[in-house]
Design a protein around this motif. Structure first.
Motif, PDB file in Angstrom:
ATOM      1  N   GLN A 209       0.831  -1.198   0.000  1.00 15.43           N
ATOM      2  CA  GLN A 209       0.000   0.000   0.000  1.00 15.43           C
ATOM      3  C   GLN A 209       0.869   1.253   0.000  1.00 15.43           C
ATOM      4  OE1 GLN A 209      -2.033   1.197   3.704  1.00 15.43           O
ATOM      5  NE2 GLN A 209      -3.949   1.178   2.550  1.00 15.43           N
ATOM      6  N   GLN A 210       1.891   1.272   0.837  1.00 11.20           N
ATOM      7  CA  GLN A 210       2.769   2.427   0.921  1.00 11.20           C
ATOM      8  C   GLN A 210       3.610   2.593  -0.345  1.00 11.20           C
ATOM      9  OE1 GLN A 210       4.009   4.788   3.511  1.00 11.20           O
ATOM     10  NE2 GLN A 210       1.913   4.594   4.232  1.00 11.20           N
ATOM     11  N   LYS A 211       3.992   1.493  -0.966  1.00 10.77           N
ATOM     12  CA  LYS A 211       4.747   1.593  -2.222  1.00 10.77           C
ATOM     13  C   LYS A 211       3.893   2.235  -3.303  1.00 10.77           C
ATOM     14  CE  LYS A 211       5.314  -1.814  -5.088  1.00 10.77           C
ATOM     15  NZ  LYS A 211       5.705  -3.058  -5.791  1.00 10.77           N
ATOM     16  N   ARG A 212       2.626   1.857  -3.369  1.00 14.05           N
ATOM     17  CA  ARG A 212       1.708   2.473  -4.338  1.00 14.05           C
ATOM     18  C   ARG A 212       1.572   3.959  -4.072  1.00 14.05           C
ATOM     19  NH1 ARG A 212      -2.548  -0.233  -3.092  1.00 14.05           N
ATOM     20  NH2 ARG A 212      -3.791   1.379  -2.069  1.00 14.05           N
ATOM     21  N   TRP A 213       1.469   4.322  -2.789  1.00 15.68           N
ATOM     22  CA  TRP A 213       1.385   5.745  -2.456  1.00 15.68           C
ATOM     23  C   TRP A 213       2.659   6.483  -2.873  1.00 15.68           C
ATOM     24  CZ3 TRP A 213      -0.749   5.634   3.287  1.00 15.68           C
ATOM     25  CH2 TRP A 213      -2.056   5.119   3.264  1.00 15.68           C
ATOM     26  N   SER A 214       3.812   5.869  -2.635  1.00 14.11           N
ATOM     27  CA  SER A 214       5.081   6.517  -2.963  1.00 14.11           C
ATOM     28  C   SER A 214       5.181   6.797  -4.458  1.00 14.11           C
ATOM     29  CB  SER A 214       6.262   5.640  -2.520  1.00 14.11           C
ATOM     30  OG  SER A 214       6.265   5.454  -1.129  1.00 14.11           O
ATOM     31  N   ILE A 215       4.792   5.817  -5.275  1.00 10.78           N
ATOM     32  CA  ILE A 215       4.843   6.000  -6.723  1.00 10.78           C
ATOM     33  C   ILE A 215       3.879   7.091  -7.159  1.00 10.78           C
ATOM     34  CG2 ILE A 215       4.452   4.877  -8.959  1.00 10.78           C
ATOM     35  CD1 ILE A 215       5.197   2.223  -7.596  1.00 10.78           C
ATOM     36  N   GLY A 216       2.668   7.063  -6.623  1.00 13.79           N
ATOM     37  CA  GLY A 216       1.682   8.071  -6.981  1.00 13.79           C
ATOM     38  C   GLY A 216       2.105   9.472  -6.578  1.00 13.79           C
ATOM     39  N   LEU A 217       2.714   9.608  -5.408  1.00 15.30           N
ATOM     40  CA  LEU A 217       3.177  10.916  -4.953  1.00 15.30           C
ATOM     41  C   LEU A 217       4.291  11.442  -5.839  1.00 15.30           C
ATOM     42  CD1 LEU A 217       3.167  10.259  -1.098  1.00 15.30           C
ATOM     43  CD2 LEU A 217       1.579  11.719  -2.360  1.00 15.30           C
ATOM     44  N   LEU A 218       5.188  10.556  -6.268  1.00 12.59           N
ATOM     45  CA  LEU A 218       6.257  10.981  -7.171  1.00 12.59           C
ATOM     46  C   LEU A 218       5.703  11.379  -8.528  1.00 12.59           C
ATOM     47  CD1 LEU A 218       9.073   8.400  -6.338  1.00 12.59           C
ATOM     48  CD2 LEU A 218       9.003  10.824  -5.753  1.00 12.59           C
ATOM     49  N   ASP A 219       4.600  10.751  -8.948  1.00 16.60           N
ATOM     50  CA  ASP A 219       3.944  11.160 -10.201  1.00 16.60           C
ATOM     51  C   ASP A 219       3.569  12.631 -10.162  1.00 16.60           C
ATOM     52  OD1 ASP A 219       4.059   8.735 -11.542  1.00 16.60           O
ATOM     53  OD2 ASP A 219       2.206   7.993 -10.646  1.00 16.60           O
ATOM     54  N   VAL A 220       3.131  13.096  -9.000  1.00 18.65           N
ATOM     55  CA  VAL A 220       2.740  14.497  -8.849  1.00 18.65           C
ATOM     56  C   VAL A 220       3.965  15.393  -8.758  1.00 18.65           C
ATOM     57  CG1 VAL A 220       1.433  16.141  -7.459  1.00 18.65           C
ATOM     58  CG2 VAL A 220       0.609  13.793  -7.700  1.00 18.65           C
ATOM     59  N   VAL A 221       4.967  14.963  -7.974  1.00 15.38           N
ATOM     60  CA  VAL A 221       6.167  15.781  -7.763  1.00 15.38           C
ATOM     61  C   VAL A 221       6.874  16.076  -9.079  1.00 15.38           C
ATOM     62  CG1 VAL A 221       8.474  15.784  -6.714  1.00 15.38           C
ATOM     63  CG2 VAL A 221       6.497  15.013  -5.398  1.00 15.38           C
ATOM     64  N   PHE A 222       6.921  15.087  -9.979  1.00 18.01           N
ATOM     65  CA  PHE A 222       7.648  15.247 -11.233  1.00 18.01           C
ATOM     66  C   PHE A 222       6.723  15.495 -12.419  1.00 18.01           C
ATOM     67  CE2 PHE A 222      10.709  12.967  -8.591  1.00 18.01           C
ATOM     68  CZ  PHE A 222      11.856  13.712  -8.820  1.00 18.01           C
ATOM     69  N   SER A 223       5.547  16.034 -12.167  1.00 13.27           N
ATOM     70  CA  SER A 223       4.627  16.391 -13.238  1.00 13.27           C
ATOM     71  C   SER A 223       4.645  17.900 -13.452  1.00 13.27           C
ATOM     72  CB  SER A 223       3.206  15.926 -12.891  1.00 13.27           C
ATOM     73  OG  SER A 223       2.675  16.718 -11.829  1.00 13.27           O
ATOM     74  N   LYS A 224       3.875  18.373 -14.400  1.00 12.04           N
ATOM     75  CA  LYS A 224       3.790  19.816 -14.638  1.00 12.04           C
ATOM     76  C   LYS A 224       3.057  20.531 -13.501  1.00 12.04           C
ATOM     77  CE  LYS A 224      -0.477  19.656 -17.398  1.00 12.04           C
ATOM     78  NZ  LYS A 224      -1.087  20.030 -18.703  1.00 12.04           N
ATOM     79  N   PHE A 225       2.449  19.747 -12.606  1.00 12.84           N
ATOM     80  CA  PHE A 225       1.757  20.320 -11.450  1.00 12.84           C
ATOM     81  C   PHE A 225       2.614  20.244 -10.184  1.00 12.84           C
ATOM     82  CE2 PHE A 225      -1.615  18.649 -14.253  1.00 12.84           C
ATOM     83  CZ  PHE A 225      -2.281  19.829 -14.516  1.00 12.84           C
ATOM     84  N   SER A 226       3.924  20.170 -10.340  1.00 11.94           N
ATOM     85  CA  SER A 226       4.832  20.059  -9.204  1.00 11.94           C
ATOM     86  C   SER A 226       4.574  21.162  -8.177  1.00 11.94           C
ATOM     87  CB  SER A 226       6.285  20.131  -9.680  1.00 11.94           C
ATOM     88  OG  SER A 226       7.179  20.071  -8.586  1.00 11.94           O
ATOM     89  N   HIS A 227       4.707  20.818  -6.917  1.00 12.62           N
ATOM     90  CA  HIS A 227       4.370  21.742  -5.831  1.00 12.62           C
ATOM     91  C   HIS A 227       5.233  22.994  -5.843  1.00 12.62           C
ATOM     92  CE1 HIS A 227       3.933  17.467  -4.647  1.00 12.62           C
ATOM     93  NE2 HIS A 227       2.727  17.849  -4.276  1.00 12.62           N
ATOM     94  N   LEU A 228       6.521  22.836  -6.128  1.00 10.17           N
ATOM     95  CA  LEU A 228       7.449  23.949  -6.018  1.00 10.17           C
ATOM     96  C   LEU A 228       7.504  24.812  -7.280  1.00 10.17           C
ATOM     97  CD1 LEU A 228      10.371  22.217  -4.086  1.00 10.17           C
ATOM     98  CD2 LEU A 228       8.384  23.446  -3.201  1.00 10.17           C
ATOM     99  N   THR A 229       6.742  24.450  -8.296  1.00 12.20           N
ATOM    100  CA  THR A 229       6.642  25.293  -9.498  1.00 12.20           C
ATOM    101  C   THR A 229       5.189  25.722  -9.692  1.00 12.20           C
ATOM    102  OG1 THR A 229       6.466  23.278 -10.854  1.00 12.20           O
ATOM    103  CG2 THR A 229       8.650  24.281 -10.620  1.00 12.20           C
ATOM    104  N   PHE A 230       4.357  24.782 -10.088  1.00 14.21           N
ATOM    105  CA  PHE A 230       2.941  25.077 -10.295  1.00 14.21           C
ATOM    106  C   PHE A 230       2.256  25.478  -8.990  1.00 14.21           C
ATOM    107  CE2 PHE A 230      -1.500  23.767 -10.391  1.00 14.21           C
ATOM    108  CZ  PHE A 230      -1.953  24.346 -11.569  1.00 14.21           C
ATOM    109  N   GLY A 231       2.563  24.760  -7.898  1.00 18.21           N
ATOM    110  CA  GLY A 231       1.888  25.012  -6.624  1.00 18.21           C
ATOM    111  C   GLY A 231       2.141  26.404  -6.079  1.00 18.21           C
ATOM    112  N   ILE A 232       3.406  26.827  -6.081  1.00 16.31           N
ATOM    113  CA  ILE A 232       3.748  28.140  -5.529  1.00 16.31           C
ATOM    114  C   ILE A 232       3.116  29.258  -6.337  1.00 16.31           C
ATOM    115  CG2 ILE A 232       5.672  29.736  -5.144  1.00 16.31           C
ATOM    116  CD1 ILE A 232       7.362  27.375  -4.335  1.00 16.31           C
ATOM    117  N   ARG A 233       3.004  29.072  -7.649  1.00 13.74           N
ATOM    118  CA  ARG A 233       2.430  30.121  -8.508  1.00 13.74           C
ATOM    119  C   ARG A 233       0.912  30.166  -8.423  1.00 13.74           C
ATOM    120  NH1 ARG A 233       5.771  27.742 -12.472  1.00 13.74           N
ATOM    121  NH2 ARG A 233       3.869  27.156 -13.606  1.00 13.74           N
TER     122      ARG A 233
END
Length: 461
Positions: A209-233
């Motif tokens: 379960q945690q491995k699935r979460w880890s992969i899914g979270l990385l999908d967001v981190v390295f997408s165009k919706f990344s927190h430190l680029t898209f999120g901050i703006r």
């Protein structure tokens, strides 16, 4: 799909999301939700959820589970994720969506508070009033039409409307995107749990379960919706973006945890000091950081109703996850990113077996099946045990060739690893039930641990 089907049949302005294994534990929960959603400043009967100007998107309740054993062996309570962090985020834009126990305003799924995105069929919009019985022929025909998976092709569903796709953690991604659009959320944590559910009782299910979460979270981190680029703006700002990024980067914790699980211990076996000695001033800084971090974590845990025993299980599982599911999740995400096929989606099993349940309630780790994720965990347990024993030998022998004072931190880390690895030693040596560590995992781990020790000695010489 469920969002579209419910729109054709009732189009209720409030939507409750629950996992299939969860049930209501408090009949007053809807009243608590209405206290937030109803606009008490108006004399009309129209609810604020139908008001186009409201910014409240959802009310999130913490996850609670029944049947967890006394010490919460696998730290399935996730107190930091579901309670402590959520309370902190509630002071900003609000808690993230955790996939269950959440009441949504239907309007929130159709663009931001001031940027309404209309669906292609008016009947699916949040302000449509259903004026036909649920079993009427037009309603059923439309429900079957919008329930089709192909219906979403060439539409805005999953991208600008509804639950957002593109990640294995669609709940986290959806809450994040709603916050970026300008919606706010509220964390509601009454003394009596609003909902209760089942938690996995075997280690492999917890780690999968945690491995699935880890992969899914990385999908967001390295997408165009990344927190430190898209999120901050976006509308959430820097602090909220960092809060989301802290969760999204879970898998990265596998790097320092793996290093601390092996490198100091291998250096200890060869008498190499990599930390300040006890007599040096820098030693105080290391001890302050270690003890301060653990003490703060313990106080947070106790403040939110935890116990010392459950806190110990929580910190132990954090180290275990760093060596197993976070590491394998990071690896699987990397392989997927470069086009190498990986294992598909796994649903967490919560089927209860009488013998497994008995062992779980007694506090035993349930290993049972051979899993690749158990190999680095068991290897680290063996390396820590050998290095700790070797460090004690140097202390009692008073070796002149080695400055034992300079190895104190490494001996302490190895001992800390041994204490945390006790369930593994138990599963290898004493257990005779079906939940013991599989012999194949033990043999592979023994070989790898021996190889690491031999390689470290060879590199030193």
């Amino acid at each position: 799909m469920k969002l579209r089907v419910s729109a054709t049949m009732t189009n209720a302005p409030i939507i409750l999301t629950l996992d299939c294994d969860m049930y209501s534990n408090d009949p007053r929960t809807p009243l608590r939700v209405l206290c937030y959603l109803l606009n008490s400043s108006t004399t009309s009967t129209q609810a604020q959820v139908l008001d186009r100007s409201t910014e409240l998107g959802y009310i999130q309740f913490p996850q609670h589970f029944h049947g967890i054993n006394e010490n919460d062996t696998y730290a399935c309570e996730y107190k930091r994720l579901f309670q402590i962090n959520s309370m902190g985020l509630d002071g900003l834009a609000g808690p993230n969506h955790v996939g269950t126990g959440c009441f949504f305003c239907r309007r929130a799924f159709f663009g931001g508070p001031s940027t309404f995105v209309p669906p292609e069929i008016p009947e699916l919009g949040p302000f449509h009033v259903v004026d036909k019985p649920i079993r009427s022929q037009p309603i059923l025909e439309l429900a079957h039409e919008v329930a089709s998976c192909n219906y979403e092709n060439q539409t805005k569903w999953g991208f600008e409307i509804g639950v957002r796709y593109g990640s294995l953690v669609e709940d986290y991604f959806t809450g994040y995107r709603l916050h970026c659009e300008g919606w706010k959320s509220i964390f509601c944590s009454p003394k009596r749990a609003a909902f209760l559910g089942d938690a996995p009782i075997t280690l492999v299910d917890v780690l999968n379960q945690q491995k699935r979460w880890s992969i899914g979270l990385l999908d967001v981190v390295f997408s165009k919706f990344s927190h430190l680029t898209f999120g901050i703006r976006s509308n959430i700002g820097l602090l909220m973006a960092i809060g989301y990024a802290q969760i999204g980067c879970w898998a990265f914790w596998s790097i320092p945890i793996t290093m601390y699980a092996f490198l100091p211990q291998l250096a200890l076996l060869n008498g190499i000091s990599i930390f300040p000695s006890v007599s040096e001033l820098w030693f105080l800084l290391y001890m302050f950081l270690f003890l301060g971090a653990y003490l703060q974590d313990l106080l947070d845990f106790l403040f939110y109703g935890g116990t010392v025993q459950r806190w110990w299980s929580d910190q132990r599982m954090w180290n275990i996850r760093g060596l197993t599911c976070h590491f394998f999740g990071f690896l699987e995400f990397f392989l997927k990113s470069v086009g190498i096929p990986t294992q598909g989606f796994n649903v967490t099993s919560k089927v209860l077996d009488d013998e497994q349940s008995k062992r779980y309630m007694q506090g035993f780790f349930e290993f049972g099946v051979p899993s690749p994720m158990f190999v680095p965990l068991t290897t680290a347990a063996f390396v820590n045990l050998v290095s700790f024993v070797w460090g004690l030998v140097w202390i009692f022998r008073g070796s002149k060739d080695v400055e034992v004072e300079g190895l104190f931190v490494q001996i302490f880390l190895a001992g800390f690893g041994v204490v945390n690895s006790w369930p593994i030693y138990e599963g290898v040596v004493w257990r005779r039930d079906k939940g013991k560590l599989h012999i194949r995992t033990t043999m592979i781990s023994t070989f790898l641990a021996s190889l690491l020790v031999a390689a470290a000695s060879f590199a030193t010489n």
